[in-house]
Design a protein around this motif. Sequence first.
Motif, mmCIF file in Angstrom:
data_model
loop_
_atom_site.group_PDB
_atom_site.id
_atom_site.type_symbol
_atom_site.label_atom_id
_atom_site.label_comp_id
_atom_site.label_asym_id
_atom_site.label_seq_id
_atom_site.Cartn_x
_atom_site.Cartn_y
_atom_site.Cartn_z
ATOM 1 N N UNK B 293 0.872 -1.161 0.000
ATOM 2 C CA UNK B 293 0.000 0.000 0.000
ATOM 3 C C UNK B 293 0.910 1.212 0.000
ATOM 4 N N UNK B 294 0.737 2.050 -0.986
ATOM 5 C CA UNK B 294 1.726 3.103 -1.196
ATOM 6 C C UNK B 294 1.162 4.496 -1.018
ATOM 7 N N UNK B 295 0.074 4.595 -0.254
ATOM 8 C CA UNK B 295 -0.612 5.883 -0.195
ATOM 9 C C UNK B 295 0.086 6.918 0.691
ATOM 10 N N UNK B 296 0.738 6.455 1.743
ATOM 11 C CA UNK B 296 1.252 7.447 2.700
ATOM 12 C C UNK B 296 2.446 8.211 2.167
ATOM 13 N N UNK B 300 4.749 5.481 8.020
ATOM 14 C CA UNK B 300 3.548 4.879 8.572
ATOM 15 C C UNK B 300 3.860 4.458 10.000
ATOM 16 N N UNK B 301 3.015 4.870 10.928
ATOM 17 C CA UNK B 301 3.337 4.595 12.329
ATOM 18 C C UNK B 301 2.467 3.512 12.935
ATOM 19 N N UNK B 302 1.253 3.410 12.450
ATOM 20 C CA UNK B 302 0.389 2.383 13.037
ATOM 21 C C UNK B 302 -0.342 1.618 11.961
ATOM 22 N N UNK B 303 -0.360 0.300 12.085
ATOM 23 C CA UNK B 303 -1.163 -0.495 11.162
ATOM 24 C C UNK B 303 -1.993 -1.464 11.992
ATOM 25 N N UNK B 304 -3.216 -1.662 11.543
ATOM 26 C CA UNK B 304 -4.069 -2.620 12.233
ATOM 27 C C UNK B 304 -5.072 -3.161 11.233
ATOM 28 N N UNK B 318 -0.394 7.646 9.932
ATOM 29 C CA UNK B 318 0.949 8.012 9.502
ATOM 30 C C UNK B 318 1.360 9.363 10.044
ATOM 31 N N UNK B 319 2.650 9.591 9.975
ATOM 32 C CA UNK B 319 3.191 10.896 10.350
ATOM 33 C C UNK B 319 2.750 11.986 9.384
ATOM 34 N N UNK B 324 -5.820 6.084 6.934
ATOM 35 C CA UNK B 324 -6.258 5.394 5.728
ATOM 36 C C UNK B 324 -6.992 4.112 6.039
ATOM 37 N N UNK B 325 -7.969 3.825 5.225
ATOM 38 C CA UNK B 325 -8.464 2.453 5.175
ATOM 39 C C UNK B 325 -8.067 1.906 3.819
ATOM 40 N N UNK B 326 -7.299 0.824 3.814
ATOM 41 C CA UNK B 326 -6.840 0.219 2.567
ATOM 42 C C UNK B 326 -7.684 -1.006 2.275
#
Lengths: 313, 789
Positions: B293-296, B300-304, B318-319, B324-326
């Motif tokens: 996923x290349x949107x940020x 990127x600081x948090x993924x869940x 992200x910083x 985002x919802x991917x």
Amino acid sequence: MVSVINTVDTSHEDMIHDAQMDYYGTRLATCSSDRSVKIFDVKNGGQILVADLRGHEGPVWQVAWAHPMYGNILASCSYDRKVIIWKEENNSWEKMYEYTGHDSSVNSVCWGPYDFGLILACGSSDGAISLLTFSGDQQWEIKKINNAHTIGCNAVSWAPAVVPGSLIDQPSGQKPNYIKRFVSGGCDNLVKLWKEEDGQWKEDQKLEAHSDWVRDVGWAPSIGLPSSTIASCSQDGRVFIWTCDDPSGNTWTAKLLHKFSDVVWHVSWSITGNILAVSGGDNKVTLWKESADGQWACISDINKGQGAVSNEQ
Amino acid sequence: MEKMSRVTTALGSSSISGRTMFCHLDAPANAISVCRDATQVVVAGRNIFKIYALEEEQFVEKLNLRVGRKPSLNFSCADVMWHQMEENLLATAATNGAVVTWNLGKPSRNKQEQLFTEHKRTVNKVCFHPTEVYMLLSGSQDGYMKCFDLRKKESVSTFSGQSESVRDVQFSMKDYFTFAASFENGNVQLWDIRRPDRYERMFTAHTGPVFCCDWHPDDRGWLATGGRDKMVKVWDMTTNRAKEIFCVQTIASVARVKWRPERKWHLATCSMMVDHNIYVWDVRRPFIPFATFEEHKDVTTGIVWRHQHDPHFLLSGSKDSTLYQHMFKDASRPVDRANPEGLCFGLFGDLAFAAKESLISGDASRKPYPGGDRRYPIFFFKKPNPTEQFAHVSSALSVFESSVESRHMDWLVKTARLYLLSGKPFAELCDHNAKVAKELNRPQVSTTWTMLRIMFSDPANLSTPGPNHIGKLGTLPLMNSFSMKEMGTGLVAEGRLERSKGESRQDNLHLEPGNSLINSNNDENEETEGSEGQAEYMFGDAELDDDDLYSMEHENHAAEEQEYTLPQEAFPLRHEIMDNPSAPEHLQQDKADSPHASGNEAEVMCLTPIESFSLISISQPLFSPHLPAQFFCPVVREMLIHYAEQGDVQMAVSVLIVLGDRIRKEIDDLTQEHWYTSYIDLLQRLELWNVSNEVIKLSTCSAITCLNQTSTTLHVNCSNCKRPMSNRGWICDRCHQCASVCAVCHHVVKGLFVWCQGCSHGGHLEHVMNWLKSSSHCPAGCGHLCEYT
């Protein structure tokens, strides 16, 4: 008509994305998702691993040999956005240069004809094409064509130094002033021709025919050929042969070589430029030759299954 | 387009739907967490602490937890976790060392519930127990982990890692009492929650800090760890010693790792710096991400994963201050871009081809991609879709030999070696080359050479052995017709072509007299194009010749003093031909020498064109004085171009050289130069240096001949002081002596200078040669036993 003469045990740990023979046909460089580039000595049907180049941090998509007059130089490009130029000195391969100017995966590298010096074209998923020119003394001059292909560039291939058209109107006996040209294919379904004018790279032609990503382009060597010829292949299964007989290089005509049922990944010209090898997702490598009446005919195909032999037509 | 489409996932009673979307935050996020039913997400950072509702089309801000005019440092969050059982309960790790719990059910604006200020430094991580409502674990930069019972005011136990800072703590899914902690010094420890005195197990997982760890959700006892060393490792914790079972190498240091729900082998990572992308890896294929996923635009600081049983929705903060919802289907797939095949034409026409092993082994079940494009269709299915398989792939590399092309190169090499391009009379060169071609089973080329000899030879050269043989040569009119385009005719011709035996070393090409008339007539009528006048005229000659042959008495003319005795050299005799006596006389004279001419060996060369387009028929007596060699030039030119177009530039160049002046003017210089350069390039690639050199030498293009002069550099040392000569003069600028003095005559040598590599003395070639006849010692008197090689 086609037989396996050698099966190379590469011991790559993942998929191989490219294999390139060097100028003299004695060495084979392979690159793989496993981040490594390997060089094999393939003389006399044998195979000896002579180098295992580690330096990329992602899958390595393509490798390219430079002309031997500059030494043994290999360029590799990777998903890690880097282009590494390797050089063999005293039997060991070292990084000669590392180019990190792309913002996304670098998909293709191709050395220009030796007449231009050491010049490398790199096509990237960030849509840009970079041209690295060795200016001596470990220095590389960078030129970048931004937005060459929207969504990304998949392949680059140089025109031979001697483009017949460019020879005309040159006073004889004088070295022709070569025009640097190359072709690129991208995710915008386009094949584009680029030309250097006054040190600037400009889009020369835009060739539209494909309906999906262009996967590979190949500018045919011009040995004895009177015209410029380019092959392009695409995700849409089509392979086109583009020819230009016009000395000014402006009129390109497309001829459909064949429509395959699956993605076509690669096109590769033979050294003399009269046979085209095409490899696609339909499990076959096919060889094509232009007949006297200008039609392209499949002269043989290699079924990957057994390396078996069959002749069509 | 795809991004706009919506995906609905049925998960038991509840269902999740949505699309790829994002919203701007007020400030950079440090961590995110979702509530149990996957409808809300909390975003925490140094200056942000908000809850957003996940609606179908957008994020909607629900609640700002950061209240008060001057929020305390307790709101400055390094980490956040939403309780997976108690939907109103959140915990944050504050940068000031506080562990805070929040109760969304509170009626007041400030939802803060509990505050634990036991850690001395930043708390990096908080973690609720997956099944125990009141149990919270924290890990801090101060090196301690603390377990809190939310019903109490203080921690219930403190665990000292005895290592450096704690970067992550995670309760095990499998064992109720176990948690894992990762440390900045590269260690991972396993603890039993009941035994705060000592860890159960410790191992070094990475070199450098281990920033994160995550237990596999399907209680396999697998633990994934990510570190600054850019690696993600998967450990099997069920054995006595933690065993590394997979290792994924990413591009940058790994900040977070999260197993993908419902996908045994997948995990998502994001990195701490440099790289802003989120990667989903299949651990079995550790080199290439399964999806990205290349949107940020910033780290990127948090993924869940949005829901613990839904693999299609990934949330990230992200910083770059976005949330985002991917959608998984919108992820980019590096493998799609990857070329699964490598293909390369080798120098000798061999093909190196690398392809996926499954392809090589002829995977019959494999189907073409639907629509011919995407390898991994999107999966809306509840069951794992087999097309999402991303197993380890390897390629097989084979070198194929394609007979078509490799035979061609084989020819090229052999031909290049064997061809004679100079040093012999023209006719002999042609014959030799024709023979070479014939032996290599290339009748077409062989015939071409033979034809060339016939076209361009003059009578003098045909008569190699001497006047006695003249009569046997060329006594009959040569009739041949051949097509330049359809060189396949050569095949026919080759079969019938026999080398003449006995007297002559050359091929005598005759047509049987009986047929010749008919043949030539036919040829004439049907096939001659564009050159009728001349052909007609020739034909007249031929008729006359035949008449002569059969009707006339043989008269012996004393014509022996003709040019037959000229030296056998390949030079154009066009003008001399013109000077010859008329053909009939010739023939009469020849007949006299050879009364049995009609029965003479009867070598026949009959070229029957198979196709008749672009056909040129030639019928003429060899001795015809009326047919200058120039007549053939356009034909030969066309033929050369034809060969070059076919990729046989070798033929074009060889003929060019052998014919020399005969043809050179017919072809423009640039084409010639192009052929030469192409051929020389080829020869050099094939490492046929000698041949290439010969071609360069014999070429008449100035651009080519100068090739040999450009690349040779001589480094000369002064013969007196032995230092390198720096300038181009004769005088060494160090010792100011003349460097190249002949040791014999003591004069400066201009021109050929020969010197002994042992003592570096030498001189005029002639002088030194003379000297060495009498003495083997150096003429300079140095005492060296000179050797010249």
